[in-house]
Design a protein around this motif. Structure first.
Motif, short mmCIF file in Angstrom:
data_model
loop_
_atom_site.label_atom_id
_atom_site.label_comp_id
_atom_site.label_asym_id
_atom_site.label_seq_id
_atom_site.Cartn_x
_atom_site.Cartn_y
_atom_site.Cartn_z
N ARG A 224 9.65 1.51 6.83
CA ARG A 224 8.61 1.36 5.99
C ARG A 224 8.67 2.82 5.17
N ALA A 225 9.01 4.02 6.19
CA ALA A 225 9.10 5.11 4.94
C ALA A 225 10.13 5.12 4.15
N GLN A 226 10.86 4.75 4.29
CA GLN A 226 12.05 4.95 3.38
C GLN A 226 12.67 3.48 2.88
N TYR A 227 11.02 2.55 2.65
CA TYR A 227 11.53 1.64 1.73
C TYR A 227 9.71 2.03 0.82
N LEU A 228 8.58 1.86 1.53
CA LEU A 228 7.47 1.56 0.71
C LEU A 228 6.92 2.95 0.64
N GLY A 229 7.63 4.37 0.98
CA GLY A 229 7.14 5.23 0.85
C GLY A 229 5.97 5.63 1.51
N SER A 230 6.02 7.51 1.61
CA SER A 230 5.52 8.28 2.11
C SER A 230 4.12 8.02 3.05
N GLY A 231 3.92 7.71 4.11
CA GLY A 231 2.79 7.76 4.54
C GLY A 231 2.47 6.33 5.30
N TRP A 262 10.96 -4.04 -2.53
CA TRP A 262 10.54 -3.28 -1.35
C TRP A 262 9.83 -2.36 -1.19
N SER A 263 9.52 -2.64 -1.80
CA SER A 263 8.24 -1.37 -1.68
C SER A 263 6.85 -2.07 -1.93
N GLY A 264 6.48 -3.76 -1.53
CA GLY A 264 5.51 -3.98 -1.63
C GLY A 264 6.02 -4.65 -0.01
N ALA A 265 4.20 -4.66 0.33
CA ALA A 265 4.24 -5.22 1.62
C ALA A 265 2.40 -5.68 1.55
N HIS A 266 2.34 -6.95 2.32
CA HIS A 266 1.01 -7.41 2.59
C HIS A 266 0.15 -6.38 3.27
N ALA A 326 -3.82 -1.70 0.68
CA ALA A 326 -2.36 -0.41 0.27
C ALA A 326 -3.13 0.96 -0.89
N GLU A 327 -3.50 0.07 -0.87
CA GLU A 327 -5.38 0.88 -1.76
C GLU A 327 -6.13 2.00 -0.82
N ILE A 328 -6.37 1.49 0.59
CA ILE A 328 -6.95 2.19 1.41
C ILE A 328 -6.41 3.31 2.52
N LEU A 329 -4.62 2.36 2.42
CA LEU A 329 -3.96 3.94 3.10
C LEU A 329 -3.45 4.88 2.22
N LYS A 330 -3.74 4.88 0.72
CA LYS A 330 -3.94 6.21 -0.67
C LYS A 330 -4.82 7.29 -0.77
N GLN A 331 -5.88 6.94 0.12
CA GLN A 331 -6.75 7.42 0.05
C GLN A 331 -7.42 8.54 1.60
#
Length: 497
Positions: A224-231, A262-266, A326-331
């Motif tokens: 997840r960290a590798q492909y979806l990104g930080s956090g 690869w950087s996307g997810a449900h 994903a928008e919540i995770l950015k908060q």
């Protein structure tokens, strides 16, 4: 190292895998199913799907009646259901994926959706009307256009059990705690079996074909960290802890082509108190208290600084929920608060917030204090929102009502009502990861393609690890539908290998 043989090996035990196993046997193959999890944890992500809804095309009630033979005629007389055409489904796919869904795969999903749910019904999968999505209109029930109408009896757990009974009745062998670790290939790089880690050590199973149906990489923090990104390594996972991308990794090792988003997810809003894994339920052992928090379209959603950060009324949650997590995770802190007032009590009651911990207050400032938000900031946010609400049309949750805000950012495009009638209530939500979008490139025969876009002989894929269907987002009910369709096709073609 012990060696056994089978015609088709299916790796996984969720909806896609079980569809593949049945389809392969129907085509005349001897089938062996390998499940990494112990028997009591079988079913992968499918088990955690409460609604277990399937999006499919239909021409209204005449098409869905054969799927629901137990529903009496008196009930059909109370139902309003508009047709959902192939053009509708395809347009929804392209709209929510921003036009990136591979056309031939989107067409596969659309064209095979109704035949596949009919096939499943004929096998013994029992469908129910998805009444939780119905909106009352007097003594009638109506579903907004494009919302899934059917789901499997007893949700995801029921679907896993029904598939399991089908496999048992057909005599298909299942081996639990058998984790596939490597694909076996011949001198031409054709797949001819798997190496399996069992409680007793490694063993080889030889076959004519292998169907990979072991899910995405959502349960692997490292991937997840590798492909979806930080956090993302800290995000909560709604489903199985066993879906760690093994099938994808094995295929890449033999030259499969990585493909898709690869950087996307449900990733959807879930209760902030959900567990780090198996977070689809507050009590996963007993499947009690579903954690999804899909009522945000009715009210407003703010972060821990008391600020709105998205258009809550962009569309029905069926078309936005998979990207909103994903928008919540950015908060800040990865937390958001869904806020409602007394006017929304009745529609919110239909959103299944049982088990959630509500925070009540008689003023917005008091609510902010309970939530440990700056009262001035939250009060200003609500006042600005209320001032921007247009009163030129009525609120109607059944349609995209166009009741919007004017002059604020972010806007609220539909279902905007003033938050002004106490008591006020808030629910804490966070990001719940369901499945990842990146995976293996396949063709419409569900053959896995190599880096030259040629099929790898003997290797097929189904379900969440197939890429190219979903980008950025996906329409609700599309994931399980994809799994059943690709499983059916992969199993059939694997048997003909």
């Amino acid at each position: 190292m012990a060696v056994v043989t089978s015609d088709v090996i299916v790796i996984g035990m969720g909806n896609a895998a079980q569809a593949a196993a049945v389809s392969a046997q129907e085509a005349g193959a001897k089938v062996l199913v390998l499940e990494k999890a112990p028997e009591k944890k079988r079913g992968g992500n499918t088990w955690f799907s409460q609604g277990a809804q399937f999006r499919h095309t239909h021409n209204g009630i005449p098409d869905v009646k054969p799927l629901l033979p137990h529903v009496p005629e008196s009930e059909w007389e109370k139902i309003d259901l508009d047709p959902y055409s192939k053009d509708d489904f395809y347009a929804d796919m392209m709209r929510v994926t921003r036009g990136r869904s591979v056309p031939e795969l989107a067409e596969l999903l659309v064209n095979e959706s109704y035949p596949t749910v009919l096939w499943m019904r004929q096998l013994g999968i029992q469908w129910e009307i998805m009444y939780s999505a119905a909106k009352p209109r007097g003594d009638r029930k109506r579903w907004h256009h494009g919302h899934s109408f059917i789901h499997s009896k007893d949700g995801g757990a029921g679907l896993v059990d029904m598939w399991h009974r089908v496999l048992q009745n057909k005599g298909i062998e299942i081996r639990y705690e058998h984790a596939a670790v490597h694909l076996i290939t011949d001198e031409k790089n054709a797949v001819r079996g798997v190496v399996v880690q069992t409680p007793d050590g490694l063993s080889e199973i030889r076959s004519k074909a292998v169907v990979l149906a072991s899910g995405g990489f959502q349960a692997s923090p490292a991937l997840r960290a590798q492909y979806l990104g930080s956090g993302w390594d800290l995000a909560k996972v709604r489903g199985s802890k066993y879906d760690t991308g093994d099938g994808i990794q094995m295929a890449l090792e033999v030259g499969a082509q990585p493909f898709g988003h690869w950087s996307g997810a449900h990733a959807t809003p879930i209760d902030a108190d959900a567990g780090d894994y198996e977070g689809g339920f507050l009590d996963p052992v007993n499947r009690r208290y579903r954690t999804h928090r899909y009522g945000w379209t009715l009210g407003i959603m703010v972060n821990t600084e008391g600020r709105r950060f998205l258009d809550e009324g962009e569309d029905f949650h069926a078309y936005t929920y998979a990207k909103t997590g994903a928008e919540i995770l950015k908060q800040p802190g990865g937390i958001a608060y869904q806020i409602f007032d007394e006017k929304l009590k009745e529609p919110l009651a239909r959103e299944n917030y049982d088990g959630a911990t509500p925070v009540y207050a008689n003023s917005i400032a008091e609510l902010a204090q309970h939530l440990e938000i700056n009262p001035d900031a939250l009060t200003q946010t609500v006042e600005e929102f209320n001032h921007a609400v247009s009163e030129d049309r009525p609120f109607d949750e059944v349609i995209r009502d166009g009741k919007a805000t004017v002059g604020i950012h972010p806007p609220k495009t539909n279902w905007a009502q003033k938050i002004d009638t106490p008591p006020f209530v808030a629910y804490a939500a966070t990001c719940g990861l369901t499945f990842t979008f990146g995976g293996l490139k396949i063709n419409p025969r569900c053959e896995v393609l190599n880096r030259l876009d040629r099929p790898i002989s003997g290797l097929y894929a189904a379900g969440e690890l197939t890429a190219g269907f979903f980008y950025y987002n996906y329409p609700s009910g599309g994931g399980l539908m994809r799994g059943a369709i690709t499983g059916r096709i992969a199993g059939r073609n694997g048997a003909g290998q």
